[in-house]
Design a protein around this motif. Structure first.
Motif, short mmCIF file in Angstrom:
data_model
loop_
_atom_site.label_atom_id
_atom_site.label_comp_id
_atom_site.label_asym_id
_atom_site.label_seq_id
_atom_site.Cartn_x
_atom_site.Cartn_y
_atom_site.Cartn_z
N UNK A 1 4.53 -6.67 7.90
CA UNK A 1 4.07 -6.11 9.17
C UNK A 1 3.01 -7.02 9.78
N UNK A 2 2.59 -6.66 10.98
CA UNK A 2 1.56 -7.43 11.68
C UNK A 2 0.18 -6.79 11.54
N UNK A 3 0.14 -5.54 11.08
CA UNK A 3 -1.12 -4.83 10.98
C UNK A 3 -1.95 -5.27 9.78
N UNK A 4 -3.16 -4.72 9.74
CA UNK A 4 -4.05 -4.97 8.60
C UNK A 4 -4.84 -3.71 8.32
N UNK A 5 -4.15 -2.60 8.08
CA UNK A 5 -4.81 -1.33 7.83
C UNK A 5 -5.69 -1.45 6.58
N UNK A 6 -6.88 -0.92 6.67
CA UNK A 6 -7.86 -1.12 5.60
C UNK A 6 -7.50 -0.39 4.31
N UNK A 7 -6.60 0.59 4.37
CA UNK A 7 -6.25 1.37 3.18
C UNK A 7 -4.93 0.95 2.57
N UNK A 8 -4.20 0.04 3.21
CA UNK A 8 -2.81 -0.21 2.85
C UNK A 8 -2.66 -1.33 1.83
N UNK A 9 -1.95 -1.03 0.76
CA UNK A 9 -1.65 -2.02 -0.28
C UNK A 9 -0.29 -2.68 -0.05
N UNK A 10 0.55 -2.03 0.75
CA UNK A 10 1.90 -2.54 0.97
C UNK A 10 1.87 -3.93 1.60
N UNK B 1 10.64 4.28 10.73
CA UNK B 1 9.23 4.51 11.02
C UNK B 1 8.65 3.39 11.87
N UNK B 2 7.89 3.78 12.89
CA UNK B 2 7.26 2.79 13.75
C UNK B 2 5.84 3.21 14.07
N UNK B 3 4.91 2.29 13.95
CA UNK B 3 3.52 2.57 14.30
C UNK B 3 3.33 2.50 15.82
N UNK B 4 2.37 3.23 16.35
CA UNK B 4 2.21 3.32 17.81
C UNK B 4 1.96 2.00 18.55
N UNK B 5 1.17 1.04 18.02
CA UNK B 5 0.80 -0.09 18.87
C UNK B 5 1.97 -0.87 19.44
N UNK B 6 3.04 -1.02 18.66
CA UNK B 6 4.10 -1.95 19.06
C UNK B 6 5.24 -1.30 19.84
N UNK C 1 -12.76 7.44 15.76
CA UNK C 1 -13.67 6.75 14.84
C UNK C 1 -13.00 6.49 13.49
N UNK C 2 -12.21 7.44 13.02
CA UNK C 2 -11.48 7.25 11.77
C UNK C 2 -10.39 6.20 11.95
N UNK C 3 -9.67 6.25 13.08
CA UNK C 3 -8.63 5.26 13.35
C UNK C 3 -9.21 3.85 13.39
N UNK C 4 -10.42 3.73 13.94
CA UNK C 4 -11.09 2.43 13.96
C UNK C 4 -11.42 1.97 12.54
N UNK C 5 -11.91 2.89 11.71
CA UNK C 5 -12.22 2.55 10.32
C UNK C 5 -10.96 2.16 9.55
N UNK C 6 -9.84 2.77 9.93
CA UNK C 6 -8.57 2.44 9.31
C UNK C 6 -7.97 1.13 9.84
N UNK C 7 -8.51 0.66 10.96
CA UNK C 7 -7.98 -0.54 11.64
C UNK C 7 -6.54 -0.32 12.08
N UNK C 8 -6.29 0.85 12.68
CA UNK C 8 -4.93 1.20 13.10
C UNK C 8 -4.53 0.60 14.46
#
Length: 605
Positions: free
Chosen positions: A208-217, A288-293, A324-331
């Motif tokens: 993926x292109x994201x870098x979510x702070x909680x994601x190990x995938x 499954x698709x994340x909102x940004x894209x 604020x949580x979404x920002x901490x998650x880097x979503x």
């Protein structure tokens, strides 16, 4: 032991799918006493090139053993397991669902949550105690190469599944093999054994292109890598010819597809739907698709979701209703942007069904943050919400953040679950008639599982011969998670008959609701601006025909449709008449020529 990467003879290339490389082309390490000898990477390379003198002699013929495959995690993992199973069976290995009957266990792992990884660890321990050779695949070994549980077992990376036969063979000989180097994507035309013959899980990209702070995938699947549109379309053609009735597009983020190769998701979707049978015998489910894209492609995606052969269902994780949580998650989106996605698709796509995900108790989540999440779920009353407690994954930024107290996390999870379970999303469906696609047997072993175009689960009774068919069902009752129905009519006849009927139907309206109620082709639906009157007339005629068939059956009559060949000049087409005229003129010309020759001969005499 360090990771042993691919050691290909010549240093480049490899082998075509299904071809065994020479044995010294596999990175291996015969099991040794680690207390007596430390193994360096150079030692491993030397071992790999001289392993025939060190390896124990093979007592069995490769390809004659039985393999047990256990899969954890997402549909992408399931597809990987199906590809590995296909390659193993192509080389003669048998598969079993009974672990004790297997000569080797292949465990395909998931690293998303701690419980999944704990289940993997338990299974590895069980296999070791049973003295079973083990091959560990999937995201855990790829993302956590130095994990203690992986010591002494063979591992295969997520992009090395096309090498599974070699790894299994070497493991059965007592060697420890590690192939984790990311290279080119595995081919889509590898042999495959589907868990469900009627469902093709089609990976469209990895990473993926994201870098979510909680994601190990992301650690395991890496950066975005997309298959080409042509390769995916070719695969769609192949699986349709093999009798597949549902195609699931799968990836870590469907919406990001193609951004690494200069295309986008709408381009792919439009290319795929052109290949789907116009009789709606094969349906497409977008993954499954994340909102940004998808924000910039909402209208194009909505148009695809309206297509008669595409389920009006989308899984869009929100994870939290608090910015604020979404920002901490880097979503990389806000709660308002998520609402835009849901509102737009709901407005443009009749019967749209959206599922979402929530993480409760993310580090730093306050009571106010959580209340915003609850409010979001209450506003939309999603029919499906996957609720998880936060699990810190080793090596992720979130693992280092200050955690919410465990009892608060559990309490919030219970509260949100209670809110969600209070919804009754299917109330009012009783008595409605819906077309469904039947592909599975329910876990109770009694019902068959079908899905409406909105991907609502419908449980019906009937013989297993109905699997792979489409049917009209009347909803008899509704439950919290699914509805029950009775089959009125099945559409299991040959596609050619349905397509022949479709060709005789008048053009459809571009109106979405009209297009979805008539069995028209993809090209005529939602295309040119045309009147919907002809389409509605065709629908009424079809209903009358169906009503007459039902009435006749009740009277004990059996209706057979017989094609009576047409005869007579009145039924000839233009080409037929032209050919006859040509034959007549040619015959007349020959006759005149023969008469002319005969007259000349007579005059000379």
């Amino acid at each position: 032991m360090e990771d042993i990467e691919d050691l290909l003879v010549g240093g480049v290339g490899g082998a075509p799918p299904g071809f065994r490389l020479p044995l010294n082309a596999v990175g291996i390490n015969p099991k040794t006493n680690k207390s007596k000898r430390s193994v360096t990477k150079q030692d491993q390379i030397t071992t790999a090139s001289n392993r025939d003198s060190l390896a124990p002699p093979s007592l069995t013929i490769p390809g004659t053993q039985t393999i047990y495959i256990k899969t954890f995690g997402c549909s992408h993992n399931q597809s990987d397991s199906e590809y590995m199973a296909g390659q193993l069976t192509a080389f003669g290995y048998a598969l079993t669902e009974v672990p004790e009957d297997a000569d080797l266990w292949l465990i395909n792992t998931c690293t998303v949550k701690s419980p999944s990884q704990s289940a993997m660890s338990t299974l590895i321990t069980r296999g070791r105690s049973g003295k079973k050779p083990l091959v560990i695949a999937g995201c855990v070994p790829q993302g956590s190469r130095d994990l203690k549980e992986l010591e002494g077992v063979s591992v295969v990376g997520v992009q090395q599944i096309d090498r599974v036969v070699e790894i299994v063979e070497e493991t059965l000989k007592g060697h420890e093999v590690r192939l984790l180097t990311r290279k080119t994507l595995p081919a889509l035309d590898l042999p495959k054994v589907r868990k469900n013959n009627f469902i093709e899980i089609l990976p469209i990209n990895v990473g993926c292109l994201g870098a979510c702070t909680y994601c190990k995938t992301k650690h395991a699947r890496g950066h975005l890598g997309s298959y080409t549109v042509d390769s995916l379309v070719d695969r769609v053609r192949t699986v349709i010819s093999e009798g597949v009735k549902e195609i699931w597009l799968s990836s870590e983020d469907t919406g990001a597809y193609g951004r690494d190769i200069g295309v986008n998701l709408p381009v792919l979707l439009n290319a795929i739907v052109k290949e789907l049978p116009s009789d709606q015998s094969t349906m497409l489910r977008i993954g499954m698709t994340n909102p940004p894209y998808i924000l910039e492609h909402l209208k194009e995606i909505a148009a695809v979701l309206r297509h008669p052969c595409v389920y009006t269902f989308l899984h869009v994780p929100v994870q939290s209703g608090s910015d604020s949580v979404l920002t901490a998650m880097n979503r990389e989106y806000t709660a308002s942007e998520f609402r835009t996605v849901v509102d737009t698709l709901t407005e443009l796509v009749p019967g749209m069904q959206i599922a979402t995900d929530i993480i409760c108790g993310f580090p730093g989540e306050t009571d106010e943050d959580f209340s915003q999440t609850v409010e979001l779920i209450k506003d939309y009353k999603f029919p499906q919400v996957h609720i998880s407690q936060f699990y810190p994954r080793p090596g992720t930024p979130a693992a280092k953040m200050k955690k919410v107290l465990s009892k608060i996390v559990k309490q919030r999870s219970r509260e949100l679950t209670s809110v969600f379970e209070a919804f009754a999303p299917y109330t009012g469906m009783e008595g409605r008639e819906e077309r469904i696609w039947i592909t599975e047997v329910a876990t109770d072993g009694i019902h068959l599982v079908g899905h409406t175009k909105g991907y609502i689960q419908v449980l019906v009774t009937g013989p297993e011969s109905m699997l792979g068919s489409s049917a009209m069902a009347r909803i008899t009752s509704v439950g919290r998670w699914s509805v029950f129905g009775e089959v009125i009519e099945t559409f299991s006849s040959a596609n050619r008959e349905t397509q022949a009927k479709d060709k005789t139907k008048p053009p459809c309206s571009s109106n979405v609701s009209t297009c979805e109620t008539c069995a028209c082709s993809a090209e005529s639906c939602c295309g040119e601006e045309r009147s919907g009157e002809a389409c509605n007339i065709s629908e009424n005629i079809s209903k009358q025909d169906n009503d007459q068939k039902v009435k006749s059956k009740k009277e004990g009559k059996e209706i057979q449709e017989v094609d009576v060949p047409r005869s007579g000049v009145a039924n000839w087409g233009f080409i037929d008449k032209a050919l006859v005229c040509g034959v007549f003129v040619s015959s007349l010309t020959i006759l005149v020529f023969l008469i002319s020759v005969a007259i000349r001969v007579l005059l000379r005499q």
